[in-house]
Design an enzyme around this catalytic site. Structure first.
Site, short mmCIF file in Angstrom:
data_model
loop_
_atom_site.label_atom_id
_atom_site.label_comp_id
_atom_site.label_asym_id
_atom_site.label_seq_id
_atom_site.Cartn_x
_atom_site.Cartn_y
_atom_site.Cartn_z
N LYS A 86 61.13 -18.89 7.07
CA LYS A 86 60.60 -19.97 7.92
C LYS A 86 59.48 -20.64 7.14
O LYS A 86 58.87 -20.02 6.26
CB LYS A 86 60.04 -19.37 9.21
CG LYS A 86 59.90 -20.36 10.33
CD LYS A 86 61.14 -20.42 11.18
CE LYS A 86 60.98 -21.44 12.28
NZ LYS A 86 62.17 -21.48 13.15
N GLY A 186 66.82 -28.53 29.93
CA GLY A 186 66.69 -29.39 28.76
C GLY A 186 68.01 -29.47 28.02
O GLY A 186 69.09 -29.41 28.62
P1 NAD Z 1 64.16 -28.58 25.69
O1 NAD Z 1 62.74 -28.91 25.34
O2 NAD Z 1 65.21 -29.61 25.55
O3 NAD Z 1 64.23 -28.07 27.22
C1 NAD Z 1 63.28 -27.25 27.81
C2 NAD Z 1 63.29 -27.62 29.29
O4 NAD Z 1 62.47 -26.69 29.99
C3 NAD Z 1 62.72 -29.01 29.57
O5 NAD Z 1 63.60 -29.72 30.42
C4 NAD Z 1 61.38 -28.72 30.22
O6 NAD Z 1 60.98 -29.73 31.15
C5 NAD Z 1 61.67 -27.42 30.92
N1 NAD Z 1 60.52 -26.61 31.25
C6 NAD Z 1 59.35 -26.48 30.58
N2 NAD Z 1 58.54 -25.63 31.24
C7 NAD Z 1 59.22 -25.20 32.33
C8 NAD Z 1 58.92 -24.31 33.39
N3 NAD Z 1 57.75 -23.67 33.47
N4 NAD Z 1 59.86 -24.12 34.35
C9 NAD Z 1 61.06 -24.75 34.30
N5 NAD Z 1 61.38 -25.61 33.31
C10 NAD Z 1 60.48 -25.84 32.35
O7 NAD Z 1 64.50 -27.26 24.85
P2 NAD Z 1 65.95 -26.71 24.52
O8 NAD Z 1 66.35 -27.18 23.18
O9 NAD Z 1 66.84 -26.88 25.69
O10 NAD Z 1 65.60 -25.15 24.35
C11 NAD Z 1 65.35 -24.34 25.48
C12 NAD Z 1 64.91 -22.95 25.02
O11 NAD Z 1 65.94 -22.38 24.21
C13 NAD Z 1 63.66 -22.93 24.14
O12 NAD Z 1 62.95 -21.73 24.38
C14 NAD Z 1 64.22 -22.93 22.73
O13 NAD Z 1 63.31 -22.36 21.81
C15 NAD Z 1 65.43 -22.05 22.92
N6 NAD Z 1 66.49 -22.28 21.92
C16 NAD Z 1 67.05 -23.50 21.79
C17 NAD Z 1 68.06 -23.69 20.85
C18 NAD Z 1 68.73 -25.04 20.68
O14 NAD Z 1 69.80 -25.10 20.06
N7 NAD Z 1 68.18 -26.10 21.23
C19 NAD Z 1 68.49 -22.62 20.05
C20 NAD Z 1 67.91 -21.37 20.23
C21 NAD Z 1 66.90 -21.21 21.17
#
Ligand code: NAD
Length: 357
Positions: A86, A186
């Site tokens: 990383k 999200g």
């Molecule tokens: P994103 O930012 O698109 O979505 C996160 C969502 O959570 C947003 O809609 C936000 O408003 C909401 N949120 C924030 N705080 C909240 C709360 N307290 N209660 C309810 N909702 C809340 O992120 P993402 O890409 O969808 O990723 C989501 C999670 O998955 C993250 O933890 C990320 O690290 C993990 N992740 C994502 C990926 C990927 O491919 N995008 C891969 C591995 C892990």
């Protein structure tokens, strides 16, 4: 009396656990970055580059070391053919993020000659990766030969992981008639909600963005719940897809679902929370195993990219989890503990193979 030596590098367990840590500074652009290569036992270290305004250099170092180590485990369980690494760029408002800074960083990545391959992460966009590409070919997530946005692939992996958990716990894979609480709508959460809805699940949803909640209620007939109460929703599966740290000493006793399986990173507040979940009879799908779909999609990038092959690899997350669930039960250990042990076994056997070659 002789003063005891100060072990700042090789006596520092977190640092010494890494193969190589590179501190990068470029005076003309103001770049300050740290590249941490945790392990290349299973292949070149792959992990995103994060740009963040850290409170201190120590905080940046802590973050990059933790994240790099996490990538080793994630890539090992995903069988991606990569090791773990990383990078973090220490954001500074006075310096900003000019293309010259990104390119200076990319030149340092290039000097590692493929031992470290990077991609987007928090604070680094696809356009930033394209800029880095002008200086090095050791980047992923660029337009050509790629699977596109990793989020739908992450969602698909979580979906297959939920099916594996249901099979283990209830002896059924079918979602019809079962209920899932998706916390966070999200990029991943909304795509997961769609897959679950199409498979016949009842949905309970929460997000701090009201527009996302309204969309899920309209499209999927979901029931809304506040984000504070989401972990305690009365349902079969709790799928955290927002923030980390949601499984802790306060939330775990209130969880009603028999299964926790979601995309969020670093769901456990600390290692003891894995034991807490097990003691409460909750089946936990370790986060870095179930959310590896994005990493798997990135690992497939290249001129021979084949969407079908990639999706099959992502679907294998379900099999990996079934194996973890069974072994955890057999050995009376937590699922997160078993996942870590499998990663460590893979790394040890790679070291043995290298030593005997
Ligand atoms: P994103 O930012 O698109 O979505 C996160 C969502 O959570 C947003 O809609 C936000 O408003 C909401 N949120 C924030 N705080 C909240 C709360 N307290 N209660 C309810 N909702 C809340 O992120 P993402 O890409 O969808 O990723 C989501 C999670 O998955 C993250 O933890 C990320 O690290 C993990 N992740 C994502 C990926 C990927 O491919 N995008 C891969 C591995 C892990």
């Amino acid at each position: 009396m002789k003063a005891s030596p100060v072990h700042i590098v090789f006596g520092n367990d977190a640092l010494a656990d890494h193969e190589q840590v590179v501190f990068v500074s470029d005076k003309p652009t103001g770049l300050k970055a740290i590249i941490a290569i945790h392990s290349t036992a299973l292949g070149p270290a792959m992990g995103g580059t994060r740009m963040w305004a850290y409170d201190s250099e120590a905080a940046a170092l802590r973050d990059v070391l933790n994240l790099a180590r996490g990538m080793t485990y994630k890539n090992a369980l995903a069988d991606s053919g990569f090791g773990g690494g990383k990078a973090v760029i220490l954001a500074d408002r006075a310096v900003g993020k000019p293309p010259t800074l990104l390119r200076a960083f990319a030149r340092h990545v290039d000097r590692l000659a493929g031992r470290f391959i990077t991609a987007e992460d928090v604070g680094i966009s696809l356009a930033d990766v394209e800029e880095m590409r002008k200086e090095t070919r050791h980047v992923r997530g660029i337009a050509e030969g790629r699977a596109g946005d990793p989020s739908p692939h992450t969602a698909f992996g979580v979906y297959r992981g939920i099916a594996a958990a249901l099979e283990h716990r209830l002896g059924r894979r079918k979602l019809r008639g079962l209920s899932v609480c998706v916390q966070g709508l999200g990029h991943v959460g909304m795509a997961l909600a769609e897959l679950l809805h199409d498979a016949g699940a009842e949905l309970v949803v929460s997000d701090i963005r009201q527009a996302a909640v309204t969309e899920a209620c309209e499209r999927f007939g979901a029931t809304a719940i506040t984000s504070e109460a989401a972990h305690a929703a009365e349902c079969d599966v709790y799928a955290p897809c927002a923030l980390g740290g949601v499984l802790n000493e306060h939330t775990i006793p209130e969880i009603r679902a028999g299964i926790v399986a979601g995309a969020a990173n670093n769901q456990l507040g600390n290692a003891r929370d894995g034991d807490r979940l097990r003691d409460c009879g909750i089946l936990y799908a370790p986060d870095y195993v179930i959310n590896a779909g994005g990493v798997i999609s990135i690992s497939h990038e290249g001129p021979d990219f084949d969407m079908g092959f990639m999706r099959r690899d992502v679907a294998r997350i379900g099999e990996t989890l079934s194996h973890i669930f069974q072994r955890a039960e057999r050995e009376d250990r937590t699922t997160s503990n078993v996942a870590d042990a499998i990663a460590e076994e893979k790394i040890r056997s790679a070291h043995r193979r290298a030593a005997s070659a």
